[in-house]
Write a protein that holds these residues in place. Structure first.
Motif, short mmCIF file in Angstrom:
data_model
loop_
_atom_site.label_atom_id
_atom_site.label_comp_id
_atom_site.label_asym_id
_atom_site.label_seq_id
_atom_site.Cartn_x
_atom_site.Cartn_y
_atom_site.Cartn_z
N ALA A 1 -14.84 5.93 40.47
CA ALA A 1 -14.13 6.11 39.20
C ALA A 1 -14.50 7.39 38.46
N CYS A 2 -15.78 7.80 38.52
CA CYS A 2 -16.19 8.94 37.70
C CYS A 2 -17.41 9.63 38.32
N ALA B 1 -15.44 11.78 43.03
CA ALA B 1 -14.65 11.43 41.84
C ALA B 1 -13.84 12.66 41.48
N ALA C 1 -11.59 12.63 36.16
CA ALA C 1 -12.20 11.30 35.95
C ALA C 1 -13.63 11.49 35.45
#
Length: 124
Positions: free
Chosen positions: A73-74, A119, A123
Motif C-alpha cells: 500500500a505505501c 509501493a 501511495a
C-alpha cells in the motif's frame, strides 16, 4: 481465453523453496511432492515451484531473468516488509530504494528468482 491463475518457477529443490516461500509469505503449501510445491497467494494466484530437471521441454533460463512483484500500500509497508523478510533469511539484491515509480526492494529466493516489493510513488 482462460484466466491466468498460476505462475511457475523452475527450482533446484522444490521442498526447500516451498519452505522458503511459506516462511517469507506466511502461506502454507497446498500441494507438496518431491518435484513440485504449490502455494496460493492472497490474490488467488497460485505459485508453483517445479523441479527444473523434470520440466519438459527443459527450461532454457535460470532464476534472475524476471521478477515476481508484490505491490504494497505505501512506502512504509515496503520498509516493514524488508525488515520482516530480513529476519526470515531473505537474500537482498537491492535494499529499500526510491526509484522513479516509487519505493522498492528486491530479494532473491534460493534459486536467484527476483522478488520485488514495491509501493507506487503516489501511495505515500
Amino acid at each position: 481465453m482462460t484466466e491466468t491463475n498460476n505462475l511457475l518457477l523452475y527450482v533446484t529443490d522444490p521442498e526447500a523453496s516451498g519452505r522458503f516461500y511459506a516462511g517469507l509469505l506466511g502461506r502454507e503449501p497446498v500441494e507438496v511432492s518431491p518435484t513440485f510445491v504449490l502455494l496460493v497467494l492472497p490474490s488467488g494466484l497460485a505459485l508453483g515451484l517445479w523441479k527444473a530437471t523434470g520440466v519438459e521441454p527443459a527450461p532454457t533460463a535460470s532464476g534472475g531473468g524476471s521478477e515476481l512483484g508484490f505491490k504494497v500500500a505505501c512506502a512504509a509497508d515496503v520498509d516493514a516488509t524488508y525488515a520482516a523478510w530480513l529476519t526470515r533469511g531473505a537474500r537482498i539484491a537491492l535494499p529499500p530504494t526510491d526509484l522513479d515509480f516509487g519505493r522498492s526492494f528486491v530479494a532473491l529466493d534460493p534459486d536467484g528468482h527476483r522478488l520485488r516489493v514495491y509501493a507506487l510513488a503516489d501511495a505515500a
